[in-house]
Design a protein around this motif. Structure first.
Motif, short mmCIF file in Angstrom:
data_model
loop_
_atom_site.label_atom_id
_atom_site.label_comp_id
_atom_site.label_asym_id
_atom_site.label_seq_id
_atom_site.Cartn_x
_atom_site.Cartn_y
_atom_site.Cartn_z
N ALA A 103 0.83 -1.21 0.00
CA ALA A 103 0.00 0.00 0.00
C ALA A 103 0.86 1.26 0.00
N VAL A 104 1.95 1.23 0.77
CA VAL A 104 2.86 2.37 0.81
C VAL A 104 3.49 2.59 -0.57
N ALA A 105 3.91 1.51 -1.21
CA ALA A 105 4.52 1.62 -2.54
C ALA A 105 3.53 2.21 -3.54
N LEU A 106 2.29 1.72 -3.52
CA LEU A 106 1.28 2.20 -4.48
C LEU A 106 0.82 3.63 -4.16
N LYS A 107 0.95 4.02 -2.92
CA LYS A 107 0.55 5.38 -2.53
C LYS A 107 1.59 6.42 -2.93
N TYR A 108 2.86 6.13 -2.69
CA TYR A 108 3.90 7.15 -2.84
C TYR A 108 4.67 7.09 -4.16
N LEU A 109 4.95 5.90 -4.65
CA LEU A 109 5.82 5.81 -5.83
C LEU A 109 5.25 6.45 -7.09
N PRO A 110 3.93 6.35 -7.37
CA PRO A 110 3.42 7.02 -8.58
C PRO A 110 3.61 8.53 -8.57
N GLN A 111 3.79 9.10 -7.37
CA GLN A 111 3.97 10.55 -7.26
C GLN A 111 5.45 10.95 -7.38
N MET A 112 6.32 9.97 -7.50
CA MET A 112 7.75 10.25 -7.51
C MET A 112 8.17 10.90 -8.82
N LYS A 114 11.06 -16.03 -5.87
CA LYS A 114 10.82 -15.30 -4.63
C LYS A 114 10.75 -13.80 -4.88
N ILE A 115 11.62 -13.31 -5.74
CA ILE A 115 11.64 -11.88 -6.04
C ILE A 115 10.33 -11.46 -6.69
N PHE A 116 9.92 -12.18 -7.74
CA PHE A 116 8.79 -11.73 -8.54
C PHE A 116 7.43 -12.11 -7.95
N THR A 117 7.42 -12.84 -6.83
CA THR A 117 6.16 -13.13 -6.15
C THR A 117 6.09 -12.42 -4.79
N PHE A 118 7.07 -11.57 -4.50
CA PHE A 118 7.10 -10.83 -3.24
C PHE A 118 6.14 -9.65 -3.36
N PRO A 119 5.08 -9.57 -2.53
CA PRO A 119 4.04 -8.54 -2.71
C PRO A 119 4.57 -7.10 -2.80
N PRO A 120 5.50 -6.66 -1.93
CA PRO A 120 6.00 -5.28 -2.09
C PRO A 120 6.69 -5.05 -3.43
N PHE A 121 7.36 -6.08 -3.95
CA PHE A 121 8.03 -5.93 -5.24
C PHE A 121 7.00 -5.84 -6.37
N ILE A 122 5.94 -6.64 -6.27
CA ILE A 122 4.87 -6.57 -7.28
C ILE A 122 4.24 -5.17 -7.27
N ALA A 123 3.99 -4.66 -6.05
CA ALA A 123 3.42 -3.31 -5.94
C ALA A 123 4.39 -2.27 -6.48
N PHE A 124 5.67 -2.48 -6.24
CA PHE A 124 6.73 -1.60 -6.75
C PHE A 124 6.66 -1.50 -8.27
N ILE A 125 6.52 -2.64 -8.94
CA ILE A 125 6.43 -2.67 -10.40
C ILE A 125 5.14 -2.02 -10.88
N LEU A 126 4.02 -2.36 -10.25
CA LEU A 126 2.72 -1.82 -10.65
C LEU A 126 2.67 -0.30 -10.49
N ALA A 127 3.37 0.20 -9.45
CA ALA A 127 3.36 1.64 -9.20
C ALA A 127 3.99 2.43 -10.33
N PHE A 128 4.86 1.79 -11.12
CA PHE A 128 5.49 2.47 -12.24
C PHE A 128 4.80 2.16 -13.57
N VAL A 129 4.22 0.98 -13.67
CA VAL A 129 3.64 0.54 -14.95
C VAL A 129 2.23 1.09 -15.15
N LEU A 130 1.40 1.14 -14.09
CA LEU A 130 -0.02 1.45 -14.25
C LEU A 130 -0.38 2.93 -14.38
#
Length: 301
Positions: A42-51, A157-173
């Motif tokens: 949630a933190v990743a999706l909240k803050y990273l799109p604003q970066m 492990k890397i690509f199924t780690f929820p914060p990492f998935i959110a990290f990617i989505l925050a930049f792609v979506l």
């Protein structure tokens, strides 16, 4: 002041719950599950799109690797004089080479630098996670008896780690959809990160037998809390790297050893008492050292 009172209350609550056994011994695992699977994404999706993407983001990208490499080199030098066991070398690298960049890093960054510093801290933390999932796991497996390293498992492990998935989505979506409709939900979930993370840290602090292995503990914490942030700070001065990104990057590099790094060492039976002591003492001492760093870092503001 409110942030510092919150930090003290949450950590003390965790310590008291552990001391008086108000909850089952491994209750912190349930708290960590919420943090990893819900709050951190949630933190990743909240803050990273604003970066705002600039060349300055190379700092939080490179610094976690510099912290790890510096720890490796210092341990190699120490080993030439004291002949450390492979288990102790691995523990030192897994603690001194990894910072508590989320559970402690986020609330302390917010306390000293405000909400504007959080996106940088989140970015730094994701790079740290990549190191945990690759170099740290490899170090632990290599040091443990009969271990084998599986690259495919590590990548999974890397690509199924929820914060990492959110990290990617925050930049792609963001170019395709707006996060505004779900922002109130993200706000409500993200706000649980700081108090629960600090409560979890308090529940995991070792409460006894801190006097053995003094030399190794002093070495690990001197490097993690003083030497490496000092070198990175000097590097920023030398190359005239200034601003909030530089400040938060050095501040994150000055965090206490990471809980996950110690857990990896313990899971692989790499001197668990030493890992716990470096973790616990490091967290407590870091509240003082990060305060000192907060006084120094305005020089590169």
């Amino acid at each position: 002041m409110t942030n510092f009172i919150l930090i003290a209350v949450c950590i003390l609550s965790g310590i008291l719950v552990k001391r008086y056994k108000a909850l089952p011994e491994d209750s912190f695992k349930a708290v960590n599950a919420w943090l990893i699977n819900i709050a951190l994404p949630a933190v990743a999706l909240k803050y990273l799109p604003q970066m705002e993407w600039t060349g300055k983001l190379l700092l939080p990208l490179l610094m976690p690797f510099l912290v790890w490499i510096g720890a490796y080199l210092c341990i190699r030098i120490l080993d030439r004089f004291y002949r450390l066991s492979k288990q102790n070398k691995a523990v030192l690298l897994l603690t001194a080479g990894l910072g508590n960049t989320s559970f402690l890093g986020f609330p302390l960054t917010q306390a000293y630098f405000g909400d504007k510093g959080l996106p940088i801290a989140v970015f730094y933390d994701q790079v740290t996670f990549i190191i945990i999932s690759t170099l740290a796991i490899f170090t632990a497996v290599k040091a443990s008896n009969g271990g084998t390293f599986h690259p495919r498992t590590t990548l999974r492990k890397i690509f199924t780690f929820p914060p990492f998935i959110a990290f990617i989505l925050a930049f792609v979506l963001p170019p395709f959809i707006s996060f505004d409709p779900v922002r109130p939900v993200l706000d409500a979930l993200a706000v649980t990160l700081v108090p629960l993370a600090l409560f979890s840290v308090g529940m995991q602090l070792p409460l006894k037998d801190w006097k053995t292995d003094r030399g190794l503990i002093v070495f690990a914490l001197s490097y993690k809390l003083v030497l490496i942030p000092l070198l990175l700070f000097a590097g920023c001065l030398f190359f005239s790297l200034k601003g909030l990104t530089a400040q938060v990057s050095v501040f994150e590099a000055a965090m206490a050893p990471m809980v996950t790094g110690a857990i990896i060492a313990i899971d692989h039976n790499l001197n668990p008492p030493l890992a716990n002591k470096i973790l616990g003492i490091g967290i407590l001492v870091s509240f003082f050292t990060t305060f000192l760093w907060s006084l120094v870092l305005p020089v590169i503001g």
